[in-house]
Design an enzyme around this catalytic site. Sequence first.
Site, short mmCIF file in Angstrom:
data_model
loop_
_atom_site.label_atom_id
_atom_site.label_comp_id
_atom_site.label_asym_id
_atom_site.label_seq_id
_atom_site.Cartn_x
_atom_site.Cartn_y
_atom_site.Cartn_z
N GLU A 232 51.45 5.25 99.62
CA GLU A 232 50.97 6.50 99.21
C GLU A 232 51.97 7.60 98.77
OE1 GLU A 232 47.82 6.88 98.81
OE2 GLU A 232 47.01 5.18 100.05
N ASP A 257 29.90 -1.18 93.05
CA ASP A 257 30.27 0.09 93.91
C ASP A 257 31.07 0.93 93.35
OD1 ASP A 257 29.95 0.78 96.50
OD2 ASP A 257 32.28 0.46 96.62
#
Length: 322
Positions: A232, A257
């Site tokens: 991240e 999804d």
Amino acid sequence: MDTNHLDKQNFFDLGNLNTLRQDALKSDASPEASKEALKKAAAQFESIFTQMLLKSMRKANEAFEDKDSPFNSSGVKFFEEMHDQQLSVDLSSKGSLGLADLIVQQLSPDAKNFTPSSVLRTVDNFSSDRRANGQSTASKTQPDSVDTTSSTQQKPLFENADDFISTVWEHAKTAAEKIGLNPAVMVAQAALETGWGKHVINKSDGNSSFNLFNIKSDKSWQGDKANKVTLEFEQGTPVKKQASFRAYDSIKDSVNDFVQFLTDNPRYQEALQNTAKPAAFLDSLQKAGYATDPNYADKIKQVLNRTELKTLATTLVRQGVN
């Protein structure tokens, strides 16, 4: 190995190469001269290899550098490179890696009873490597008919990039129509997230999560999950974190999804309004915080513009894959 000839050697002394050439020409005179020339050439090769190794390490560390720091200026990097080049010579002179010894051992004309496996690491020598490759760690004296069907090694989801594109396109076409998005955009994003299907997250049991878009599982997710260490970006700096991701039963479920995920989240409404313009859609997706990578949208655009994706996508459209 004796490498005293490198003790006072300077990386930038071009005469060293000429010395190696002269030694090679003299090597025809006697076996001793030939062996000595081989030692010098092997040590020189180890020095070059060490320099490449140091250069790669410096390159890998660039992502963590502060571009505004005076210690990362072009001038500093120039002298830093000179330091590494000389350091490679010094390390080679001490035989730090041992690579020169291996080269001499393999190439010496008087080597007796030499087999590469005596000095080189092979997979068969390490039971841990055999386990990692899904091979049996049983003794060599065991019968060859040992049952290995219980191995947890899973077959890759996709054989190659073309297989990835055609397989994902089949499901993305239907899902993308729901929001008016070009299916090629979804394929490109999935390609970036999974490395063209080579790095799809696996669940704890070794089975694939089929999560092509690396959507994380929050408290609202009631389905299966898969955990993985991810990279991240926090204030522009990459940080490793353990994260939980959604797991699906099929590629179709993952693609559907993804569309549902965008539709259900208010922060992606701007992106959904720009589905007719792929570039604007991707920019809005990044702006809404889909990924922490500051170059996320640009990377997908680069994938989207790749020739193989454009060519195969055009072929699939003409064939009417749906």
